[in-house]
Write a protein that holds these residues in place. Structure first.
Motif, PDB file in Angstrom:
ATOM      1  N   SER A   1       0.840  -1.196   0.000  1.00 24.08           N
ATOM      2  CA  SER A   1       0.000   0.000   0.000  1.00 24.08           C
ATOM      3  C   SER A   1       0.875   1.245   0.000  1.00 24.08           C
ATOM      4  N   GLY A   2       0.608   2.157  -0.935  1.00 24.57           N
ATOM      5  CA  GLY A   2       1.388   3.377  -1.040  1.00 24.57           C
ATOM      6  C   GLY A   2       2.530   3.302  -2.027  1.00 24.57           C
ATOM      7  N   SER A   3       2.664   2.180  -2.739  1.00 26.91           N
ATOM      8  CA  SER A   3       3.782   2.020  -3.673  1.00 26.91           C
ATOM      9  C   SER A   3       3.551   2.706  -5.014  1.00 26.91           C
TER      10      SER A   3
ATOM     11  N   ASP B   1      -5.132  -5.358   5.678  1.00 26.69           N
ATOM     12  CA  ASP B   1      -4.021  -5.761   4.814  1.00 26.69           C
ATOM     13  C   ASP B   1      -3.881  -7.279   4.740  1.00 26.69           C
TER      14      ASP B   1
ATOM     15  N   THR C   1       7.022   4.460   0.709  1.00 31.65           N
ATOM     16  CA  THR C   1       5.632   4.011   0.725  1.00 31.65           C
ATOM     17  C   THR C   1       4.926   4.453   2.012  1.00 31.65           C
TER      18      THR C   1
ATOM     19  N   ARG D   1       3.988   8.152   1.397  1.00 31.42           N
ATOM     20  CA  ARG D   1       2.946   8.263   0.369  1.00 31.42           C
ATOM     21  C   ARG D   1       1.611   7.750   0.895  1.00 31.42           C
ATOM     22  N   ARG D   2       1.674   6.612   1.575  1.00 32.86           N
ATOM     23  CA  ARG D   2       0.448   5.993   2.082  1.00 32.86           C
ATOM     24  C   ARG D   2      -0.217   6.870   3.133  1.00 32.86           C
TER      25      ARG D   2
ATOM     26  N   ARG E   1      -1.692  10.123   1.575  1.00 32.01           N
ATOM     27  CA  ARG E   1      -2.874   9.803   0.760  1.00 32.01           C
ATOM     28  C   ARG E   1      -4.071   9.473   1.640  1.00 32.01           C
ATOM     29  N   ASP E   2      -3.873   8.586   2.621  1.00 31.42           N
ATOM     30  CA  ASP E   2      -4.981   8.154   3.465  1.00 31.42           C
ATOM     31  C   ASP E   2      -5.507   9.293   4.329  1.00 31.42           C
TER      32      ASP E   2
ATOM     33  N   GLY F   1       0.477   2.231   9.489  1.00 26.54           N
ATOM     34  CA  GLY F   1       1.659   2.653   8.742  1.00 26.54           C
ATOM     35  C   GLY F   1       2.938   2.076   9.297  1.00 26.54           C
TER      36      GLY F   1
ATOM     37  N   GLU G   1       7.202  -4.455   5.148  1.00 25.00           N
ATOM     38  CA  GLU G   1       7.222  -4.269   3.699  1.00 25.00           C
ATOM     39  C   GLU G   1       8.045  -5.321   2.969  1.00 25.00           C
TER      40      GLU G   1
END
Length: 219
Positions: free
Chosen positions: A21-23, A63, A145, A148-149, A152-153, A168, A175
């Motif tokens: 997630s976030g990649s 997840d 990631t 970014r994740r 975004r969230d 996170g 990861e």
């Protein structure tokens, strides 16, 4: 629910795009110019009794593959490959609920992308159905990631801030294991540029299927 399609009625093939997630899966898919099926729309609803929990916590583990309806996703892919059309749920992550459904129509496209963190879970089923063009695992590094994740969230209001932070940190620690699992399931680990190259190749039916690193069939 069966995902098998006789070769005689297969009109399209799918590229499965996974990664932590976030990649950057969604951005990559959009950049490719290919039609995209959002696999996140096949999450189970928040009141589903089969949802798994994070060990030692009351949090739902979104997840974990068991939080996702793999059978429904495979059925939708099979129908898109056979007819170019299917009905899919519309899922609101912030509500953990399906809010409706919509018809996806990819017309006569020869290749489309199905992207989501659980895409690797159905690599073998799509291969057995004869609809797999390629399977890619996008990897950009745990720190990238995580950032970014979270941003975004947070921007999309997907969950509460404490939940996002807990998730996170857990995903950042896990990861490497996530990528290892997805590649073991048959996805090819690559960065953004290599992924774009393979997507372009798939669009002209030139990506070979790969099993244990060996080219076994040219499209």
């Amino acid at each position: 629910m069966s995902s098998h399609l006789p070769n005689s009625v297969t009109t399209a093939r799918v590229v499965l795009l996974c990664g932590p997630s976030g990649s950057g899966k969604s951005l990559l898919a959009a950049r490719s110019g290919l039609p995209v099926l959002r696999l996140d729309d096949f999450y189970k609803e928040g009141d589903d009794p089969t949802l798994p929990q994070v060990a030692g916590s009351s949090d739902i583990d979104w997840d974990h593959p068991l939080s996702w309806d793999a059978d429904a996703a495979v059925a939708a892919i099979a129908q898109l490959c056979g007819t170019g059309r299917t009905s899919v749920p519309v899922y609101d992550i912030s509500l953990s609920a399906r809010t409706g459904s919509e018809t996806v129509d990819f017309g006569g496209t020869p290749v489309f992308i199905a992207e989501g963190i659980f895409a690797a879970e159905i690599v073998q089923r799509c291969r057995e159905a004869g609809v797999l063009a390629d399977a890619l695992c996008l990897s950009r590094g745990a720190v990238t990631t995580f950032r970014r994740r979270f941003l975004r969230d947070l921007r999309e209001g997907r969950k509460s801030v404490p939940f996002l932070l807990r998730r996170g940190w857990r995903l950042m620690r896990d990861e490497r294991a996530i990528v290892t699992r997805q590649t073991a399931l048959g996805a090819y680990a690559c960065d953004r540029d290599e992924a774009l190259g393979r997507l372009a190749a798939a669009a002209v039916h030139s990506v070979p299927e790969v099993v244990d690193g060996l080219r076994v069939r040219e499209a």
